[in-house]
Design an enzyme around this catalytic site. Structure first.
Site, PDB file in Angstrom:
ATOM      1  N   LEU A 295       0.853  -1.196   0.000  1.00 36.87           N
ATOM      2  CA  LEU A 295       0.000   0.000   0.000  1.00 36.87           C
ATOM      3  C   LEU A 295       0.882   1.237   0.000  1.00 36.87           C
ATOM      4  O   LEU A 295       1.825   1.318   0.788  1.00 36.87           O
ATOM      5  CB  LEU A 295      -0.909   0.031   1.236  1.00 36.87           C
ATOM      6  N   HIS A 296       0.568   2.193  -0.889  1.00 42.32           N
ATOM      7  CA  HIS A 296       1.347   3.439  -0.872  1.00 42.32           C
ATOM      8  C   HIS A 296       0.578   4.644  -1.391  1.00 42.32           C
ATOM      9  O   HIS A 296       1.015   5.775  -1.224  1.00 42.32           O
ATOM     10  CB  HIS A 296       2.628   3.280  -1.703  1.00 42.32           C
ATOM     11  N   ARG A 297      -0.588   4.439  -2.011  1.00 48.19           N
ATOM     12  CA  ARG A 297      -1.298   5.573  -2.621  1.00 48.19           C
ATOM     13  C   ARG A 297      -1.948   6.447  -1.555  1.00 48.19           C
ATOM     14  O   ARG A 297      -2.458   5.949  -0.541  1.00 48.19           O
ATOM     15  CB  ARG A 297      -2.331   5.080  -3.627  1.00 48.19           C
TER      16      ARG A 297
ATOM     17  N   ASP B  11      -2.270  -1.601  -4.039  1.00 50.92           N
ATOM     18  CA  ASP B  11      -2.828  -0.451  -4.758  1.00 50.92           C
ATOM     19  C   ASP B  11      -1.868  -0.024  -5.872  1.00 50.92           C
ATOM     20  O   ASP B  11      -1.956   1.073  -6.401  1.00 50.92           O
ATOM     21  CB  ASP B  11      -3.151   0.715  -3.822  1.00 50.92           C
TER      22      ASP B  11
ATOM     23  N   ARG C 273       7.009   5.874   1.946  1.00 53.99           N
ATOM     24  CA  ARG C 273       5.920   6.837   2.117  1.00 53.99           C
ATOM     25  C   ARG C 273       4.942   6.350   3.190  1.00 53.99           C
ATOM     26  O   ARG C 273       4.494   7.109   4.044  1.00 53.99           O
ATOM     27  CB  ARG C 273       5.192   7.017   0.779  1.00 53.99           C
TER      28      ARG C 273
END
Length: 364
Positions: free
Chosen positions: A208-210, A282, A243
């Site tokens: 997950l990073h968005r 994502d 992030r």
């Protein structure tokens, strides 16, 4: 003819590697074609060491523009200024850009203003979501591109709808899959795999990073709890994006079956993916790789620029509402899940088709 090839981030190098290998093959055959590889420096990645290039047999850049950091506008401007100087010092017949990072757009603009033709690899993909910086990069790049190399018929249709000439569109397949298939036999088991007692098809992989998923702490916490509580106790391996790590650390999230691991190299990460029960992500690129490897994939996004991974492949668009996760995972564990197939021309020969078409266009 001489081609200036642009890479701005780690995934770009994986996309250009097979193209460069195809150019070298044509050089061996006596064809008049050469390249200069330019790294804009857009993303500084500690994992882009000598090991990275050697592991995947990727050529080192001929030039690094060093344009990392800054806002979107600052970085775009820095890349344009530095790349203009690069092109004036090292003239090219064609500028080849890949993907949808800021470097893709910025270098395309510079090339066109200098009267140099542009070829875009992965042209025509669209999420139709203008909140994504990548979507703007795609649209601007394709609006000034001369030659479009596409991964799917969906991309062809998008380009035609926006006014591209059919004779300028070349459906060649997916260069990322070229790299995957070339290296699949070399995937390597991470050291922790046996230490953790992991077994093939008995664990999940999550990335997950968005911003829509990770920027709001409570939303991220709810997503992760829905995942770890609905995988029937299987370990969930989470190679955490830098992030995401900044936000995650402050949330105090923990679960007995959640394992936070450092980002992995290409060969180790894809070993995990290939042997997983399923993947929750994502990322766009991972959905392509899971499709080819036949691994069920659940995408926590409300849109995708890679619809072929859904219509043909193993991907399912779950959305960003945490309540959608349990029904999706229930289908996985009840085996009520599609098997999927491989999209047309995702056969490992996309780069060869690209170079063949370029040579044909330029009469070489």
């Amino acid at each position: 003819m001489n081609i200036s090839i642009i890479a701005g981030a780690r995934p770009n190098f994986m996309k250009i590697a097979p193209i460069i290998h195809a150019i070298l093959d044509q050089q061996q055959a006596g064809r008049d074609i050469s390249y200069r590889l330019v790294h804009t420096g857009q993303h500084y990645d500690q994992k882009m060491s000598d090991t990275f290039f050697e592991e995947l047999n990727i050529p080192h850049p001929d030039s690094n523009l060093g344009c990392g950091g800054g806002t979107q506008a600052e970085q775009t401007a820095a890349i344009m200024v530095a790349y203009e100087r690069e092109l004036l010092d090292n003239p090219a017949d064609l500028v080849l850009v890949v993907g949808d990072v800021t470097s893709t757009m910025a270098c395309s603009i510079v090339a066109k203003k200098l009267g140099i033709r542009v070829a875009h690899v992965e042209a025509g993909i669209r999420s139709f979501d203008l909140t994504m910086p990548e979507e703007i990069n795609r649209m601007v790049t394709d609006s000034i591109t001369d030659y479009f190399f596409t991964t799917s018929t969906y991309a062809n249709e998008n380009l035609l709808r926006y006014g591209a000439k059919e004779e300028s569109i070349f459906f060649v397949g997916n260069v990322m899959i070229d790299t995957l298939l070339k290296n699949r036999a070399r995937f390597s088991k991470p050291a922790f795999f046996d230490e953790m007692g992991l077994t093939a098809k008995k664990y999940m992989v999550m990335t997950l990073h968005r911003p829509a998923n990770v920027d709001q702490g409570e939303k991220l916490k709810e997503l992760i709890f829905e995942i770890v509580n609905n995988v029937q106790g299987l370990p969930v391996l989470f190679p955490i994006h830098p992030r995401t790590a900044k936000i995650f650390t402050d949330l105090g999230i923990s679960a007995d079956n959640l394992y936070i691991i450092d980002p992995l190299g290409y060969l180790e990460f894809n070993y995990l993916v290939e042997n997983a029960k399923g993947v929750i992500t994502d990322s766009g690129g991972i959905t392509e790789e899971t499709t080819v490897m036949g691994v069920p994939c659940f995408t926590l996004r409300d849109n995708t620029e890679r619809p072929e991974t859904i219509s043909t492949g193993t991907n399912e668009l779950v959305g960003t509402d945490p309540k959608n996760i349990k029904p999706a995972l229930d289908r996985l564990f009840s085996e009520d899940i599609k098997k999927g197939g491989i999209p047309p021309l995702w056969d490992g020969n996309a780069a060869t088709r690209i170079v063949d078409n370029i040579l044909s266009i330029y009469g070489k």
